[in-house]
Design an enzyme around this catalytic site. Structure first.
Site, PDB file in Angstrom:
ATOM      1  N   TYR A 198       0.840   9.457  -4.100  1.00  0.00           N
ATOM      2  CA  TYR A 198      -0.391   8.850  -4.602  1.00  0.00           C
ATOM      3  C   TYR A 198      -1.580   9.781  -4.394  1.00  0.00           C
ATOM      4  O   TYR A 198      -1.541  10.717  -3.605  1.00  0.00           O
ATOM      5  CB  TYR A 198      -0.654   7.483  -3.959  1.00  0.00           C
ATOM      6  N   CYS A 199      -2.645   9.502  -5.141  1.00  0.00           N
ATOM      7  CA  CYS A 199      -3.937  10.169  -4.997  1.00  0.00           C
ATOM      8  C   CYS A 199      -5.000   9.126  -5.329  1.00  0.00           C
ATOM      9  O   CYS A 199      -4.721   7.933  -5.280  1.00  0.00           O
ATOM     10  CB  CYS A 199      -4.040  11.403  -5.897  1.00  0.00           C
ATOM     11  N   TYR A 200      -6.192   9.555  -5.691  1.00  0.00           N
ATOM     12  CA  TYR A 200      -7.261   8.599  -5.983  1.00  0.00           C
ATOM     13  C   TYR A 200      -7.128   7.978  -7.369  1.00  0.00           C
ATOM     14  O   TYR A 200      -7.149   6.770  -7.527  1.00  0.00           O
ATOM     15  CB  TYR A 200      -8.631   9.267  -5.816  1.00  0.00           C
TER      16      TYR A 200
END
Length: 93
Positions: free
Chosen positions: A69-71
């Site tokens: 995941y990331c933003y």
């Protein structure tokens, strides 16, 4: 598959639940160390996209399930492809 399917965002809560149900899985945060320090999902490991070749520090075996995941989803999408090319077979964005 529709033309705009790439715009659909995965539900992060759904992904976290799936991660918790998957034995031996690693939750991988591919944001910068600064972003990670500002707040992250508990139990996640930070391996920034630009340093993804260091993923072996948290996932030595390419059969380990990875939840990335990331933003916004852009970097995690990129990381997913890179990890698959590196031989990781169980990669989830």
């Amino acid at each position: 598959m529709g033309f705009f399917d790439f715009l659909k965002q995965a539900n992060i809560n759904q992904g976290i639940e799936e991660y918790k149900r998957t034995a031996g899985a690693v939750l991988l945060d591919v944001r910068t160390p600064q972003e990670y320090q500002e707040g992250h999902i508990p139990e996640s490991k930070n391996v920034p996209l630009q340093q993804l070749n260091n993923v072996v520090s948290v996932a030595k075996n390419t059969e380990i399930p990875l939840f990335v995941y990331c933003y916004s989803g852009a970097r995690s999408r990129q990381a997913t492809g890179l990890l698959q090319r590196m031989g990781y077979s169980k990669v989830n964005n």
